[in-house]
Scaffold this motif. Structure first.
Motif, PDB file in Angstrom:
ATOM      1  N   LEU A 108      -9.001  -8.284   0.813  1.00  0.00           N
ATOM      2  CA  LEU A 108      -7.828  -9.072   1.157  1.00  0.00           C
ATOM      3  C   LEU A 108      -7.845 -10.363   0.353  1.00  0.00           C
ATOM      4  CD1 LEU A 108      -7.831  -8.700   5.044  1.00  0.00           C
ATOM      5  CD2 LEU A 108      -6.123  -7.755   3.479  1.00  0.00           C
ATOM      6  N   SER A 109      -6.746 -10.658  -0.280  1.00  0.00           N
ATOM      7  CA  SER A 109      -6.605 -11.924  -0.996  1.00  0.00           C
ATOM      8  C   SER A 109      -6.283 -13.027  -0.002  1.00  0.00           C
ATOM      9  CB  SER A 109      -5.479 -11.816  -2.027  1.00  0.00           C
ATOM     10  OG  SER A 109      -5.154 -13.095  -2.534  1.00  0.00           O
ATOM     11  N   ASP A 110      -6.748 -14.241  -0.289  1.00  0.00           N
ATOM     12  CA  ASP A 110      -6.401 -15.375   0.571  1.00  0.00           C
ATOM     13  C   ASP A 110      -5.192 -16.130   0.030  1.00  0.00           C
ATOM     14  OD1 ASP A 110      -7.502 -16.611  -1.625  1.00  0.00           O
ATOM     15  OD2 ASP A 110      -9.103 -17.642  -0.539  1.00  0.00           O
ATOM     16  N   GLU A 111      -4.517 -15.539  -0.952  1.00  0.00           N
ATOM     17  CA  GLU A 111      -3.324 -16.159  -1.535  1.00  0.00           C
ATOM     18  C   GLU A 111      -2.087 -15.323  -1.177  1.00  0.00           C
ATOM     19  OE1 GLU A 111      -3.924 -16.645  -5.691  1.00  0.00           O
ATOM     20  OE2 GLU A 111      -5.727 -17.875  -5.459  1.00  0.00           O
ATOM     21  N   GLY A 112      -1.376 -15.760  -0.168  1.00  0.00           N
ATOM     22  CA  GLY A 112      -0.153 -15.073   0.220  1.00  0.00           C
ATOM     23  C   GLY A 112      -0.411 -13.814   1.024  1.00  0.00           C
ATOM     24  N   TRP A 113       0.642 -13.024   1.193  1.00  0.00           N
ATOM     25  CA  TRP A 113       0.571 -11.814   1.993  1.00  0.00           C
ATOM     26  C   TRP A 113      -0.010 -10.653   1.188  1.00  0.00           C
ATOM     27  CZ3 TRP A 113       1.510 -11.667   7.135  1.00  0.00           C
ATOM     28  CH2 TRP A 113       2.188 -12.762   7.689  1.00  0.00           C
ATOM     29  N   ASN A 114      -0.814  -9.847   1.865  1.00  0.00           N
ATOM     30  CA  ASN A 114      -1.364  -8.619   1.293  1.00  0.00           C
ATOM     31  C   ASN A 114      -0.522  -7.449   1.783  1.00  0.00           C
ATOM     32  OD1 ASN A 114      -4.382  -9.396   0.250  1.00  0.00           O
ATOM     33  ND2 ASN A 114      -3.824 -10.609   2.049  1.00  0.00           N
ATOM     34  N   GLU A 115       0.112  -6.750   0.871  1.00  0.00           N
ATOM     35  CA  GLU A 115       0.953  -5.613   1.242  1.00  0.00           C
ATOM     36  C   GLU A 115       0.074  -4.378   1.328  1.00  0.00           C
ATOM     37  OE1 GLU A 115       5.471  -4.222   0.276  1.00  0.00           O
ATOM     38  OE2 GLU A 115       4.189  -4.679  -1.442  1.00  0.00           O
ATOM     39  N   ILE A 116      -0.294  -3.998   2.550  1.00  0.00           N
ATOM     40  CA  ILE A 116      -1.226  -2.874   2.688  1.00  0.00           C
ATOM     41  C   ILE A 116      -0.508  -1.545   2.900  1.00  0.00           C
ATOM     42  CG2 ILE A 116      -3.067  -4.392   3.490  1.00  0.00           C
ATOM     43  CD1 ILE A 116      -2.623  -3.360   6.282  1.00  0.00           C
ATOM     44  N   VAL A 117       0.701  -1.571   3.437  1.00  0.00           N
ATOM     45  CA  VAL A 117       1.549  -0.383   3.473  1.00  0.00           C
ATOM     46  C   VAL A 117       2.838  -0.766   2.758  1.00  0.00           C
ATOM     47  CG1 VAL A 117       2.724   1.344   4.874  1.00  0.00           C
ATOM     48  CG2 VAL A 117       0.568   0.358   5.682  1.00  0.00           C
ATOM     49  N   PRO A 118       3.003  -0.350   1.516  1.00  0.00           N
ATOM     50  CA  PRO A 118       4.113  -0.847   0.687  1.00  0.00           C
ATOM     51  C   PRO A 118       5.468  -0.767   1.389  1.00  0.00           C
ATOM     52  CG  PRO A 118       2.621   0.456  -0.636  1.00  0.00           C
ATOM     53  CD  PRO A 118       2.153   0.595   0.778  1.00  0.00           C
ATOM     54  N   GLY A 119       6.142  -1.900   1.400  1.00  0.00           N
ATOM     55  CA  GLY A 119       7.474  -1.973   1.967  1.00  0.00           C
ATOM     56  C   GLY A 119       7.526  -2.037   3.484  1.00  0.00           C
ATOM     57  N   LYS A 120       6.353  -1.948   4.149  1.00  0.00           N
ATOM     58  CA  LYS A 120       6.397  -1.861   5.619  1.00  0.00           C
ATOM     59  C   LYS A 120       5.421  -2.803   6.337  1.00  0.00           C
ATOM     60  CE  LYS A 120       8.318   2.768   5.798  1.00  0.00           C
ATOM     61  NZ  LYS A 120       8.241   4.137   6.343  1.00  0.00           N
ATOM     62  N   ILE A 121       4.195  -2.955   5.851  1.00  0.00           N
ATOM     63  CA  ILE A 121       3.211  -3.771   6.576  1.00  0.00           C
ATOM     64  C   ILE A 121       2.498  -4.713   5.608  1.00  0.00           C
ATOM     65  CG2 ILE A 121       1.133  -3.769   8.008  1.00  0.00           C
ATOM     66  CD1 ILE A 121       1.930  -1.071   9.094  1.00  0.00           C
ATOM     67  N   LYS A 122       2.528  -6.009   5.957  1.00  0.00           N
ATOM     68  CA  LYS A 122       1.830  -7.037   5.193  1.00  0.00           C
ATOM     69  C   LYS A 122       0.881  -7.788   6.123  1.00  0.00           C
ATOM     70  CE  LYS A 122       5.798  -7.902   2.137  1.00  0.00           C
ATOM     71  NZ  LYS A 122       6.762  -8.931   1.662  1.00  0.00           N
ATOM     72  N   VAL A 123      -0.193  -8.344   5.528  1.00  0.00           N
ATOM     73  CA  VAL A 123      -1.238  -8.983   6.322  1.00  0.00           C
ATOM     74  C   VAL A 123      -1.697 -10.278   5.667  1.00  0.00           C
ATOM     75  CG1 VAL A 123      -3.631  -8.754   7.121  1.00  0.00           C
ATOM     76  CG2 VAL A 123      -2.093  -6.801   7.253  1.00  0.00           C
ATOM     77  N   LYS A 124      -1.957 -11.285   6.494  1.00  0.00           N
ATOM     78  CA  LYS A 124      -2.696 -12.480   6.109  1.00  0.00           C
ATOM     79  C   LYS A 124      -3.837 -12.667   7.112  1.00  0.00           C
ATOM     80  CE  LYS A 124       0.645 -15.696   3.966  1.00  0.00           C
ATOM     81  NZ  LYS A 124       1.301 -17.017   4.161  1.00  0.00           N
ATOM     82  N   TYR A 125      -4.956 -13.183   6.647  1.00  0.00           N
ATOM     83  CA  TYR A 125      -6.049 -13.457   7.578  1.00  0.00           C
ATOM     84  C   TYR A 125      -6.270 -14.952   7.724  1.00  0.00           C
ATOM     85  CZ  TYR A 125      -9.310 -14.489   3.705  1.00  0.00           C
ATOM     86  OH  TYR A 125      -9.935 -15.045   2.614  1.00  0.00           O
ATOM     87  N   PHE A 126      -6.891 -15.333   8.837  1.00  0.00           N
ATOM     88  CA  PHE A 126      -7.315 -16.711   9.044  1.00  0.00           C
ATOM     89  C   PHE A 126      -8.687 -16.675   9.714  1.00  0.00           C
ATOM     90  CE2 PHE A 126      -4.509 -15.354  12.450  1.00  0.00           C
ATOM     91  CZ  PHE A 126      -5.175 -15.707  13.627  1.00  0.00           C
TER      92      PHE A 126
END
Length: 268
Positions: A108-126
């Motif tokens: 997971l990148s810490d820069e912006g949203w990670n698109e893990i399911v293209p077009g449907k699900i994005k993730v950011k962590y903290f």
């Protein structure tokens, strides 16, 4: 939006989040892997779903109740496992995952949203304070629906509150009642480990956090990771409910997640 807990607590943690379109799950992720693959499959099939209902796995940290079955998931499902560089490195050396994580690990990148399911699900962590190698919460966008999960939180952080203040559903730890913990049978060392900022979030701390992150767009709050020995669903619910009542948040739907059994399927 579908959400379900398979187990929530020190006995095991595993959650499903997905998107339902035309009566079928079109995208889904699993958060943590603390229940056996057989149990996961059985519970999914009992509700007309299957192991194909999710395509990816997110991991919050490397404590056993969150990764007990992860090696089996990696070996048999071969689905991508997402985590931070620190966490994935720890899993690469963990007894339960070291032989199987390499082929499926996804950074997971810490820069912006990670698109893990293209077009449907994005993730950011903290990152949150907890005495694992590293522990994270997740902000998840399913379509444009913002969802936040934070479990095993030793203390709230400004970043965690900011994520929750922009979510429509928040899953948050409400682990222990202070009086039950302090008067209970745990050793002094274990009590201090739980309550001194790198263990777990108390009912009172959870209630205080709710008062900070509540906003008009918040639909659901799920209380997770309740202690079996130092809490009850009634105490956790009453504490959070009182906080919501105090700030006049009448429209938020509040739920406690069961420890050892699957929850209902919630359509958010």
């Amino acid at each position: 939006m579908l959400f379900r807990s398979f187990s929530s607590g020190s006995c095991g943690n595993c959650y499903f989040l997905g998107l339902e379109e035309d009566g079928a799950v079109s995208a889904g992720v699993l958060i943590d892997a603390g229940v056996s693959l057989r149990r996961l499959k059985t519970v999914l099939e009992s509700s007309g779903m299957g192991l194909d209902s999710f395509s990816d796995i997110l991991v919050t940290h490397d404590h056993l109740d969150h990764i007990r079955a992860l090696g089996s998931y990696c070996k048999r499902l071969r689905k991508p496992v997402w985590g931070t560089p620190v966490l994935l490195d720890a899993l690469s050396h963990h007894t339960f995952t070291l032989d199987h994580i390499a082929a499926v690990r996804k950074l997971l990148s810490d820069e912006g949203w990670n698109e893990i399911v293209p077009g449907k699900i994005k993730v950011k962590y903290f990152v949150v304070p907890h005495d694992a190698t590293q522990t994270v919460g997740y902000g998840i966008l399913v379509g444009d629906y913002p969802f936040v999960i934070m479990t095993d939180v030793g203390a709230m952080t400004d970043e965690a509150l900011t994520f929750a203040a922009n979510a429509r559903t928040v899953v948050i730890e409400s682990n222990y009642d202070v009086d039950m913990l302090m008067s209970g049978p745990y050793t002094h060392e274990l009590k201090m480990r739980i309550c001194q900022g790198h263990g777990h979030l108390s009912n009172d701390e959870c209630a205080a956090a709710i008062k900070c992150f509540w906003h008009e767009g918040l639909d659901h709050i799920f209380l997770c990771h309740l202690s079996e020995n130092n809490n009850t669903p009634k105490l956790a619910y009453s504490s959070a409910s009182a906080a919501l009542e105090e700030i006049g948040a009448e429209n938020v739907r509040l739920h406690t997640l069961p420890r050892r059994t699957p929850s209902d399927i919630f359509r958010l």
